[in-house]
Design an enzyme around this catalytic site. Sequence first.
Site, short mmCIF file in Angstrom:
data_model
loop_
_atom_site.label_atom_id
_atom_site.label_comp_id
_atom_site.label_asym_id
_atom_site.label_seq_id
_atom_site.Cartn_x
_atom_site.Cartn_y
_atom_site.Cartn_z
N ASP A 164 0.82 -1.21 0.00
CA ASP A 164 0.00 0.00 0.00
C ASP A 164 0.85 1.26 0.00
O ASP A 164 2.07 1.20 0.13
CB ASP A 164 -0.97 -0.01 1.20
CG ASP A 164 -0.30 -0.47 2.50
OD1 ASP A 164 0.94 -0.46 2.58
OD2 ASP A 164 -1.04 -0.84 3.43
N ASP A 192 -7.69 -2.65 14.22
CA ASP A 192 -9.07 -2.81 13.75
C ASP A 192 -9.23 -3.99 12.80
O ASP A 192 -10.27 -4.17 12.19
CB ASP A 192 -9.57 -1.51 13.09
CG ASP A 192 -8.78 -1.15 11.83
OD1 ASP A 192 -7.83 -1.90 11.47
OD2 ASP A 192 -9.11 -0.13 11.20
N HIS A 223 -7.39 -4.56 10.02
CA HIS A 223 -7.04 -4.37 8.60
C HIS A 223 -5.77 -5.13 8.24
O HIS A 223 -4.90 -5.34 9.07
CB HIS A 223 -6.94 -2.88 8.23
CG HIS A 223 -5.77 -2.14 8.80
ND1 HIS A 223 -5.88 -0.87 9.30
CD2 HIS A 223 -4.46 -2.48 8.94
CE1 HIS A 223 -4.69 -0.47 9.71
NE2 HIS A 223 -3.82 -1.42 9.52
N GLU A 279 -9.58 -1.56 5.35
CA GLU A 279 -10.25 -1.26 6.62
C GLU A 279 -11.53 -2.10 6.74
O GLU A 279 -11.98 -2.70 5.76
CB GLU A 279 -10.59 0.23 6.67
CG GLU A 279 -9.36 1.16 6.59
CD GLU A 279 -8.53 1.20 7.89
OE1 GLU A 279 -8.54 0.21 8.66
OE2 GLU A 279 -7.87 2.23 8.12
P1 PGA Z 1 2.20 -1.99 12.76
O1 PGA Z 1 0.93 -1.80 11.83
O2 PGA Z 1 3.02 -3.03 12.09
O3 PGA Z 1 2.90 -0.67 12.78
O4 PGA Z 1 1.67 -2.43 14.08
C1 PGA Z 1 0.33 -2.93 11.27
C2 PGA Z 1 -0.74 -2.49 10.31
O5 PGA Z 1 -1.35 -1.44 10.52
O6 PGA Z 1 -0.97 -3.22 9.34
#
Ligand code: PGA
Length: 259
Positions: free
Chosen positions: A66, A135, A137, A142
């Site tokens: 992304d 959450d 994702h 999302e």
């Molecule tokens: P993080 O984020 O690795 O910084 O915990 C994971 C994500 O949001 O996919």
Amino acid sequence: MAEVVIVENSQAAGELVAAEIARLIARRSDAVLGLATGSTPLPVYAALREQLAGTDVSRVRGFALDEYVGLDPAHPESYRSVITREVVEPLGLTPSLVHVPDGAEAGIEHAGAEYDARIHAAGGVDLQLLGIGTDGHIGFNEPGSSFASRTRVKTLTEQTREDNARFFDSLEQVPRHCITQGLGTILEARHLVLLAYGEGKAQAIADAVEGPLSAFMPASAIQLHPHATVVVDEAAASKLKLAGYYRYTFANKPAWQGI
Ligand code: PGA
């Protein structure tokens, strides 16, 4: 279902997953890696530095999950910059073979389909690294993202913007939109490896692995994949009902199988 591997800490997770990637590259020198950003994959990249030392990685290809929309690619927190800094440079990959979705506002309506076409032309992703948001994702899909979704523009939730504000000077600077591989795109990778550490990810991991399939919990899409591996530390595993079974299974797995 996904294979769950419970390890002691994030360093052990990084070493385990890096070993699988090193095996893949030894088999296929032009392997296609699905790269993730955020803090979760960093131990994998650190371990890869050690484990790939002396290996010719000049033909290895990569696709990031992304990118933020409208953030200058030269901004230190653009995922183009992060992938260059955390992966391409330290591992010595060939920059032109590592792709990140194009988050430029001009032409953004075509950028998703073009990215999917590129992945397809490369023969698909061999191993996709995934983090998970609090959450649920994966990528920036999302809650509510279709399991059939393709690479496209999404609106970030306020939760995600707050989670990522630590990388920016203020919450206001965190972009509101992103372009992300869709769940359908991610599910086409040949091997999914989802990593998570810490108590804060425990509920999302339990819901993703043992909860019902639901677009409301995008990471539950991994249950549809024939080869998905979930690598978690004890804290992130703390809400899994079948943790004892996962430990038993992994402890009795023949080493040659890898993950
Ligand atoms: P993080 O984020 O690795 O910084 O915990 C994971 C994500 O949001 O996919």
